[in-house]
Motif scaffolding. Structure first.
Motif, PDB file in Angstrom:
ATOM      1  N   ARG A 149      36.484  42.257   2.342  1.00  0.00           N
ATOM      2  CA  ARG A 149      36.485  41.188   1.431  1.00  0.00           C
ATOM      3  C   ARG A 149      37.051  39.865   1.755  1.00  0.00           C
ATOM      4  NH1 ARG A 149      35.505  43.696  -2.552  1.00  0.00           N
ATOM      5  NH2 ARG A 149      36.989  45.017  -2.468  1.00  0.00           N
ATOM      6  N   PHE A 150      38.574  40.209   2.295  1.00  0.00           N
ATOM      7  CA  PHE A 150      39.204  38.933   2.851  1.00  0.00           C
ATOM      8  C   PHE A 150      38.535  38.348   4.034  1.00  0.00           C
ATOM      9  CE2 PHE A 150      41.881  37.396   6.275  1.00  0.00           C
ATOM     10  CZ  PHE A 150      42.994  36.598   5.423  1.00  0.00           C
ATOM     11  N   ASN A 151      37.713  38.909   4.766  1.00  0.00           N
ATOM     12  CA  ASN A 151      37.078  38.268   5.987  1.00  0.00           C
ATOM     13  C   ASN A 151      35.878  37.571   5.284  1.00  0.00           C
ATOM     14  OD1 ASN A 151      38.662  39.275   7.814  1.00  0.00           O
ATOM     15  ND2 ASN A 151      37.466  41.016   8.438  1.00  0.00           N
ATOM     16  N   MET A 152      34.992  38.262   4.593  1.00  0.00           N
ATOM     17  CA  MET A 152      34.008  37.229   3.611  1.00  0.00           C
ATOM     18  C   MET A 152      34.676  36.148   3.233  1.00  0.00           C
ATOM     19  SD  MET A 152      31.958  38.585   0.067  1.00  0.00           S
ATOM     20  CE  MET A 152      33.478  38.285  -0.985  1.00  0.00           C
ATOM     21  N   ILE A 153      35.557  35.955   2.389  1.00  0.00           N
ATOM     22  CA  ILE A 153      36.220  34.871   1.921  1.00  0.00           C
ATOM     23  C   ILE A 153      36.477  33.809   2.926  1.00  0.00           C
ATOM     24  CG2 ILE A 153      37.936  33.852   0.579  1.00  0.00           C
ATOM     25  CD1 ILE A 153      37.683  36.486  -1.107  1.00  0.00           C
ATOM     26  N   GLU A 154      37.621  34.268   3.974  1.00  0.00           N
ATOM     27  CA  GLU A 154      37.827  33.279   4.651  1.00  0.00           C
ATOM     28  C   GLU A 154      36.712  32.777   6.072  1.00  0.00           C
ATOM     29  OE1 GLU A 154      40.779  32.075   4.505  1.00  0.00           O
ATOM     30  OE2 GLU A 154      41.014  33.105   2.642  1.00  0.00           O
ATOM     31  N   LEU A 168      36.089  35.963  -6.364  1.00  0.00           N
ATOM     32  CA  LEU A 168      35.084  36.732  -5.275  1.00  0.00           C
ATOM     33  C   LEU A 168      36.074  37.923  -4.729  1.00  0.00           C
ATOM     34  CD1 LEU A 168      33.518  33.557  -3.602  1.00  0.00           C
ATOM     35  CD2 LEU A 168      32.494  35.576  -4.850  1.00  0.00           C
ATOM     36  N   GLY A 169      37.509  37.756  -4.868  1.00  0.00           N
ATOM     37  CA  GLY A 169      38.557  38.541  -4.429  1.00  0.00           C
ATOM     38  C   GLY A 169      38.708  39.737  -5.452  1.00  0.00           C
ATOM     39  N   GLU A 170      38.351  39.484  -6.811  1.00  0.00           N
ATOM     40  CA  GLU A 170      38.609  40.264  -7.861  1.00  0.00           C
ATOM     41  C   GLU A 170      37.360  41.475  -8.282  1.00  0.00           C
ATOM     42  OE1 GLU A 170      39.864  37.572 -10.930  1.00  0.00           O
ATOM     43  OE2 GLU A 170      41.831  37.000  -9.860  1.00  0.00           O
ATOM     44  N   VAL A 171      36.224  40.457  -8.309  1.00  0.00           N
ATOM     45  CA  VAL A 171      35.059  41.421  -8.797  1.00  0.00           C
ATOM     46  C   VAL A 171      34.594  42.043  -7.461  1.00  0.00           C
ATOM     47  CG1 VAL A 171      32.663  41.306  -9.700  1.00  0.00           C
ATOM     48  CG2 VAL A 171      34.352  39.656 -10.422  1.00  0.00           C
ATOM     49  N   LYS A 172      34.383  43.349  -7.429  1.00  0.00           N
ATOM     50  CA  LYS A 172      34.152  44.169  -6.184  1.00  0.00           C
ATOM     51  C   LYS A 172      32.485  44.142  -5.993  1.00  0.00           C
ATOM     52  CE  LYS A 172      38.237  46.841  -6.176  1.00  0.00           C
ATOM     53  NZ  LYS A 172      38.929  45.614  -6.296  1.00  0.00           N
ATOM     54  N   ARG A 173      32.044  43.403  -4.854  1.00  0.00           N
ATOM     55  CA  ARG A 173      30.626  43.150  -4.635  1.00  0.00           C
ATOM     56  C   ARG A 173      30.050  44.699  -4.131  1.00  0.00           C
ATOM     57  NH1 ARG A 173      26.619  41.009  -0.965  1.00  0.00           N
ATOM     58  NH2 ARG A 173      25.330  39.497  -1.914  1.00  0.00           N
ATOM     59  N   GLU A 174      31.123  45.370  -3.621  1.00  0.00           N
ATOM     60  CA  GLU A 174      30.274  47.037  -3.164  1.00  0.00           C
ATOM     61  C   GLU A 174      30.087  47.813  -4.377  1.00  0.00           C
ATOM     62  OE1 GLU A 174      34.858  47.174  -3.026  1.00  0.00           O
ATOM     63  OE2 GLU A 174      33.321  45.483  -2.726  1.00  0.00           O
TER      64      GLU A 174
END
Length: 228
Positions: free
Chosen positions: A13-18, A35-41
């Motif tokens: 998730r960190f890599n997705m955002i950055e 985007l860091g809080e709502v878990k896409r998975e």
């Protein structure tokens, strides 16, 4: 005997955002935090868990073109839309429910229409499991009977089309409050544009700020009286 290593979703998730989202000019701190809080998975079919946070459209259901938008597209959509806490939102194309969950954290209410009954039911289950209570998923063909299913709850502060259309139907624009906005991917492959239409006194203000492609929404007309 080998031991399976658990997938590190937090790192992904960190890599997705950055690596995906910030480079796509998404710099709104509230959107990045969301985007860091709502878990896409939690909204991705089990078969695609390992690529839930990759720069991909995730296939959904069995219908052709049914998929989740890529994370960077969802993020920039949210930044463009700039939802407010009191907003009422209509979404067409619920899919997995992930985008509805993101928007629900920013606004008062989301009404989401999904044409595929199985996808609608799965989206309801995903949203319930995620504790999202201000999204109502309705099984409906948004286009039927001159968009009759879209009228309940109108007028809206925002309307979001979860896939691409050839043109924006005037029937949907008429459901916006003054100052409201509609977001869609508009055009025909390979030339599609993210499109933000604002309802202003006496008409509409149209912006098409970036190139993007997305699967077609089912049953939307390939032509309409409304022209950009």
């Amino acid at each position: 005997m080998s031991t399976a290593i658990a997938f590190d979703f937090d790192k992904a998730r960190f890599n997705m955002i950055e690596q995906q989202i910030r480079p796509w000019d998404v710099l709104d701190a509230k959107v990045l935090a969301l985007l860091g809080e709502v878990k896409r998975e939690d909204f991705v079919p089990e078969a695609y868990q390992s690529v839930a946070l990759a720069d991909l459209e995730i296939p959904l259901g069995k219908g052709e073109g049914q998929s989740m938008l890529a994370p960077k597209v969802e993020a920039r959509l949210l930044q463009d839309l700039a939802l407010q806490p009191g907003d009422s939102v209509l979404e067409i194309g619920t899919g997995s429910g992930y985008l509805a969950a993101l928007m629900a954290r920013q606004c008062a209410r989301v009404i989401s229409l999904e044409i595929d009954p199985a996808l609608a039911q799965q989206a309801r289950a995903n949203l319930q499991a995620a504790g999202v209570k201000n999204v109502e998923v309705r099984t409906a063909d948004a286009c039927a009977d001159q968009f009759a299913a879209c009228n309940a709850g109108a007028p809206f502060d925002a309307i979001v089309l979860g896939g691409s259309v050839a043109e924006v139907p005037q029937e949907l624009l008429s459901l916006l409050k003054t100052g409201g906005r509609l977001w869609a991917v508009v055009g025909r492959a390979p030339a599609m544009r993210a499109t933000l239409v604002r309802a202003v006194a006496g008409g509409q203000h149209v912006e098409q700020p970036w190139d993007v492609s997305a699967p077609r929404l089912q049953n939307f007309p390939e032509s309409s009286p409304f022209k950009f």
